[in-house]
Design a protein around this motif. Structure first.
Motif, PDB file in Angstrom:
ATOM      1  N   MET A   1      30.146 -10.901  10.942  1.00  0.00           N
ATOM      2  CA  MET A   1      30.146 -10.972   9.482  1.00  0.00           C
ATOM      3  C   MET A   1      28.829 -10.446   8.941  1.00  0.00           C
ATOM      4  N   ASP A   2      28.902  -9.524   7.968  1.00  0.00           N
ATOM      5  CA  ASP A   2      27.692  -8.938   7.404  1.00  0.00           C
ATOM      6  C   ASP A   2      26.909  -9.960   6.586  1.00  0.00           C
ATOM      7  N   LYS A   3      25.617  -9.732   6.494  1.00  0.00           N
ATOM      8  CA  LYS A   3      24.716 -10.558   5.698  1.00  0.00           C
ATOM      9  C   LYS A   3      24.628  -9.966   4.297  1.00  0.00           C
ATOM     10  N   LEU A   4      24.774 -10.812   3.261  1.00  0.00           N
ATOM     11  CA  LEU A   4      24.870 -10.332   1.888  1.00  0.00           C
ATOM     12  C   LEU A   4      23.553 -10.503   1.125  1.00  0.00           C
ATOM     13  N   PHE A   5      23.198  -9.447   0.375  1.00  0.00           N
ATOM     14  CA  PHE A   5      21.982  -9.435  -0.442  1.00  0.00           C
ATOM     15  C   PHE A   5      22.340  -8.937  -1.843  1.00  0.00           C
ATOM     16  N   VAL A   6      21.748  -9.568  -2.858  1.00  0.00           N
ATOM     17  CA  VAL A   6      21.955  -9.161  -4.247  1.00  0.00           C
ATOM     18  C   VAL A   6      20.593  -8.962  -4.902  1.00  0.00           C
ATOM     19  N   ILE A   7      20.437  -7.853  -5.625  1.00  0.00           N
ATOM     20  CA  ILE A   7      19.216  -7.594  -6.391  1.00  0.00           C
ATOM     21  C   ILE A   7      19.626  -7.396  -7.854  1.00  0.00           C
ATOM     22  N   ALA A   8      19.066  -8.194  -8.739  1.00  0.00           N
ATOM     23  CA  ALA A   8      19.336  -8.082 -10.179  1.00  0.00           C
ATOM     24  C   ALA A   8      18.082  -7.563 -10.862  1.00  0.00           C
ATOM     25  N   ILE A   9      18.238  -6.476 -11.635  1.00  0.00           N
ATOM     26  CA  ILE A   9      17.082  -5.790 -12.213  1.00  0.00           C
ATOM     27  C   ILE A   9      17.213  -5.725 -13.727  1.00  0.00           C
ATOM     28  N   GLY A  10      16.181  -6.169 -14.439  1.00  0.00           N
ATOM     29  CA  GLY A  10      16.157  -6.080 -15.898  1.00  0.00           C
ATOM     30  C   GLY A  10      17.092  -7.071 -16.560  1.00  0.00           C
ATOM     31  N   GLY A  11      17.090  -7.078 -17.888  1.00  0.00           N
ATOM     32  CA  GLY A  11      17.876  -8.050 -18.645  1.00  0.00           C
ATOM     33  C   GLY A  11      19.364  -7.943 -18.387  1.00  0.00           C
ATOM     34  N   THR A  12      19.899  -6.713 -18.363  1.00  0.00           N
ATOM     35  CA  THR A  12      21.325  -6.539 -18.103  1.00  0.00           C
ATOM     36  C   THR A  12      21.674  -6.955 -16.688  1.00  0.00           C
ATOM     37  N   ASN A  31      31.958 -19.263   3.045  1.00  0.00           N
ATOM     38  CA  ASN A  31      31.231 -19.150   4.323  1.00  0.00           C
ATOM     39  C   ASN A  31      30.039 -18.201   4.266  1.00  0.00           C
ATOM     40  N   GLN A  32      29.498 -17.959   3.072  1.00  0.00           N
ATOM     41  CA  GLN A  32      28.416 -16.991   2.949  1.00  0.00           C
ATOM     42  C   GLN A  32      27.108 -17.661   2.550  1.00  0.00           C
ATOM     43  N   GLU A  33      26.021 -17.167   3.103  1.00  0.00           N
ATOM     44  CA  GLU A  33      24.666 -17.496   2.641  1.00  0.00           C
ATOM     45  C   GLU A  33      24.098 -16.210   2.058  1.00  0.00           C
ATOM     46  N   PRO A  72      26.967 -23.447   3.632  1.00  0.00           N
ATOM     47  CA  PRO A  72      28.195 -22.740   3.235  1.00  0.00           C
ATOM     48  C   PRO A  72      29.450 -23.558   3.543  1.00  0.00           C
ATOM     49  N   ASN A  73      30.421 -23.471   2.641  1.00  0.00           N
ATOM     50  CA  ASN A  73      31.725 -24.131   2.807  1.00  0.00           C
ATOM     51  C   ASN A  73      32.820 -23.087   2.671  1.00  0.00           C
ATOM     52  N   ALA A  74      34.087 -23.539   2.672  1.00  0.00           N
ATOM     53  CA  ALA A  74      35.221 -22.629   2.516  1.00  0.00           C
ATOM     54  C   ALA A  74      36.301 -23.303   1.677  1.00  0.00           C
ATOM     55  N   ASN A  75      37.007 -22.505   0.879  1.00  0.00           N
ATOM     56  CA  ASN A  75      38.143 -22.994   0.095  1.00  0.00           C
ATOM     57  C   ASN A  75      37.778 -24.212  -0.751  1.00  0.00           C
ATOM     58  N   THR A  76      36.669 -24.104  -1.459  1.00  0.00           N
ATOM     59  CA  THR A  76      36.213 -25.177  -2.340  1.00  0.00           C
ATOM     60  C   THR A  76      35.276 -24.583  -3.373  1.00  0.00           C
ATOM     61  N   PHE A  78      31.686 -23.993  -5.265  1.00  0.00           N
ATOM     62  CA  PHE A  78      30.296 -23.835  -4.794  1.00  0.00           C
ATOM     63  C   PHE A  78      30.256 -23.594  -3.282  1.00  0.00           C
ATOM     64  N   SER A  79      31.119 -22.715  -2.787  1.00  0.00           N
ATOM     65  CA  SER A  79      31.259 -22.564  -1.329  1.00  0.00           C
ATOM     66  C   SER A  79      30.119 -21.761  -0.710  1.00  0.00           C
ATOM     67  N   ALA A  80      29.478 -20.874  -1.475  1.00  0.00           N
ATOM     68  CA  ALA A  80      28.383 -20.068  -0.928  1.00  0.00           C
ATOM     69  C   ALA A  80      27.055 -20.795  -1.081  1.00  0.00           C
ATOM     70  N   LYS A  81      26.159 -20.547  -0.155  1.00  0.00           N
ATOM     71  CA  LYS A  81      24.769 -21.021  -0.271  1.00  0.00           C
ATOM     72  C   LYS A  81      23.947 -19.877  -0.853  1.00  0.00           C
ATOM     73  N   LEU A  82      23.163 -20.162  -1.887  1.00  0.00           N
ATOM     74  CA  LEU A  82      22.372 -19.142  -2.568  1.00  0.00           C
ATOM     75  C   LEU A  82      20.878 -19.390  -2.354  1.00  0.00           C
ATOM     76  N   ASN A  83      20.176 -18.372  -1.915  1.00  0.00           N
ATOM     77  CA  ASN A  83      18.720 -18.441  -1.746  1.00  0.00           C
ATOM     78  C   ASN A  83      18.069 -17.507  -2.762  1.00  0.00           C
ATOM     79  N   LEU A  84      17.328 -18.074  -3.700  1.00  0.00           N
ATOM     80  CA  LEU A  84      16.738 -17.302  -4.794  1.00  0.00           C
ATOM     81  C   LEU A  84      15.312 -16.874  -4.455  1.00  0.00           C
ATOM     82  N   HIS A  85      15.046 -15.573  -4.638  1.00  0.00           N
ATOM     83  CA  HIS A  85      13.708 -15.001  -4.496  1.00  0.00           C
ATOM     84  C   HIS A  85      13.391 -14.273  -5.804  1.00  0.00           C
TER      85      HIS A  85
END
Length: 547
Positions: A1-12, A31-33, A72-76, A78-85
């Protein structure tokens, strides 16, 4: 399973991340962190603060005991775990306020100063672009912003190598990139931002290269990011809102000598898309680019701003949410869940169309996530269940009016001999209530304060948006009369009637009594089991198959 990363830039980008976080809240990323980076020049931006507050609240809902942010959980819910940087460029310290000061044009030998001035004056207007305050972003000056955001990230890498005077945001960036480097070819990175404004438009073309060079500098040339293996995707979000045009008085100071003008957003968008189509770095670094726009008249976002001034940033910049941002979040869902489309040697462009009738869009659930592998059914189930629970907390149990909310619902469970959730604390219940307020609505006196889902729906009105219009009542009296079991437009998802009076809510309670959390949901704590238990009962009530 791939590792997921999100980058949010600027107000939009921050508002797109807000929608993405709510997709995590409804349980769309099992099942995602997920590692999340907020990136802005404006540390105090209101949209940035709002989404970071939302993620922190999400993590408090997930937290149990010493396990911060949960697991991480499944089928519920707040199933993902989020790490904020968080990373922001420092443009508030003395000597860093504008381009002229930051680049130290007037330092070095006389010959160096002359060369610096000549090249700066060639590309950047001397009396405006070189002297406007950078702390509120790049103000649609993408030629300046791309250079500065790249060097801001590279500067952070060099500071970390030096090991002295490293700022907190630089350490958070280092942690994020360290996890990205560790993930290697299994990393999927999705970037939220616009192409019509300043910070996002400046950053999307250079971010992959900046991250790559950060890794090279920090490792002394011993490591890098291989763009033939790493999977980068992004939204190309074109103009979809307008705001007050700046007047001459506001632009009279050097700090405000440049201010974005929304009347140029269509032209900015056109130029940006031409650039993305032809730029070899963009084509090489990105696998998939999602083109999202708003092809009808843009709505004004600062209608309540009684001054003639443009809000350039800071804490006052808290724009309402829009359906295009939800579509961007759903683009991230597509990018993270798809199994193909990553083998091309150059970027592929994706887009979709939505029914447009009587000068309005009419959105169905399939318009957001498609229907492959029952994705549309999954989306309607989880968003519907979460919205139903929000109404149960906020109106039926009064959390929107400062009543007990979820704690009152637990008391109702106790009355039905469901005693296993009595240990959930008042503070934990309050966090869940507060999340639902940000998701749906709350009240200040008799005035409804719309949350995320209400704001998104308002951006579509009078067109159709997923649920029956009666699910979006804005008065206390009408909300208290709402039958929570009938919020869907499709009657097949209405809760069944039961009992002598045909009460749908009573049948939901019966489902709750006769269901339990399941092992495959991977829930361990009392709070996790409580949310999974409710999720199962709502899913059955909505006539979805949870097996």
């Amino acid at each position: 399973m791939d590792k997921l990363f999100v980058i949010a830039i600027g107000g939009t980008g921050m508002r797109c991340l807000e929608s993405f976080t709510h997709l995590c809240g409804i349980g769309l990323f099992d099942n995602q962190e997920i590692e999340i980076l907020t990136l802005d020049t404006d540390q105090n931006n209101g949209n940035k603060g709002r989404v970071e507050e939302l993620i922190n609240l999400y993590n408090r809902v997930k937290t149990s005991g010493s396990i911060e942010g949960g697991t991480p959980n499944a089928n519920t819910f707040f199933s993902a775990k989020l790490n904020l940087h968080r990373f922001w460029t420092n443009y508030s310290s003395p000597g860093r306020e504008n381009y002229k000061n930051l680049t130290k044009i007037s330092t070095g030998t006389a010959e160096q100063q002359k060369a610096n001035r000549l090249i700066s004056d060639l590309f950047l207007d001397k009396s405006s672009v070189q002297e406007f305050a950078l702390e509120h972003g790049y103000r649609a000056q993408t030629h300046l912003g791309s250079m500065l955001i790249y060097h801001g990230i590279v500067e952070a890498a060099r500071n970390i190598i030096k090991g002295s005077s490293v700022e907190s945001q630089e350490r958070e960036l280092d942690t994020f990139i360290g996890k990205l480097e560790q993930a290697g070819a299994s990393a999927r990175v999705f970037i939220f931002g616009s192409v019509f404004g300043g910070t996002g438009a400046s950053s999307i073309p250079v971010i992959p290269k900046a991250l790559q060079d950060f890794v090279k500098i920090r490792s002394g040339g011993n490591a890098s990011i291989d763009f033939s293996k790493a999977k980068f995707g992004s939204t190309l979000l074109t103009g979809y809102f307008t705001f007050n045009k700046p007047d001459d008085k506001q632009k009279s100071s050097k700090a405000n000598s440049v201010i974005a003008d929304s009347s140029f957003f269509p032209l900015n968008s056109q130029a940006a898309l031409q650039f993305y189509q032809s730029d070899p770095t963009v084509q090489k670094c990105y696998k998939l680019l999602y083109h999202i726009g708003w092809p009808i008249e843009s709505k004004k976002i600062d209608g309540k701003n009684e001054t003639n001034q443009t809000i350039t940033g800071g804490t006052d910049q808290k724009n309402p949410c829009h359906v295009t941002e939800l579509l961007c979040a759903c683009a991230a869902y597509d990018f993270f869940s798809r199994t193909d489309g990553f083998d091309s040697v150059k970027a592929e462009y994706l887009y979709k169309a939505v029914e447009f009738k009587d000068n309005s869009f009419n959105f169905s659930f399939d318009d957001f996530v498609g229907n492959a592998n029952k994705a549309g059914e999954l989306f309607v189930n989880r968003l519907g269940a979460f919205f139903s629970l929000a109404h149960i907390s906020l109106t039926k149990n009064g959390a929107a009016f400062d009543d007990t909310g979820i704690k009152g619902f637990i008391t109702q469970c106790e009355n039905q001999k469901l005693l296993q959730y009595s240990t959930i604390t008042d503070a934990e219940c309050k966090d869940i209530n507060e999340y639902f307020k940000l998701f749906a609505y709350t009240f200040k006196g008799t005035q409804l304060i719309p949350g995320w889902l209400y704001q998104v729906r308002n951006s579509v009105a009078p067109g159709k948006f997923l649920f029956d219009s009666k699910a979006f009542q804005d008065s206390q009296a009408e909300l208290k009369k709402l039958d929570v079991g009938t919020i869907f437009m499709d009657e097949k998802h209405h809760w069944s009637k039961g009992g002598f009076f045909g009460d749908r809510y009573s049948t939901f309670v019966e489902k709750l009594i006769n269901t339990n959390p399941k092992d495959e949901q991977k829930v361990n704590t009392t709070k996790e089991k409580f949310l999974a238990h409710i999720f199962n009962a709502l899913t059955i009530s909505q006539n979805f198959d949870i097996n």
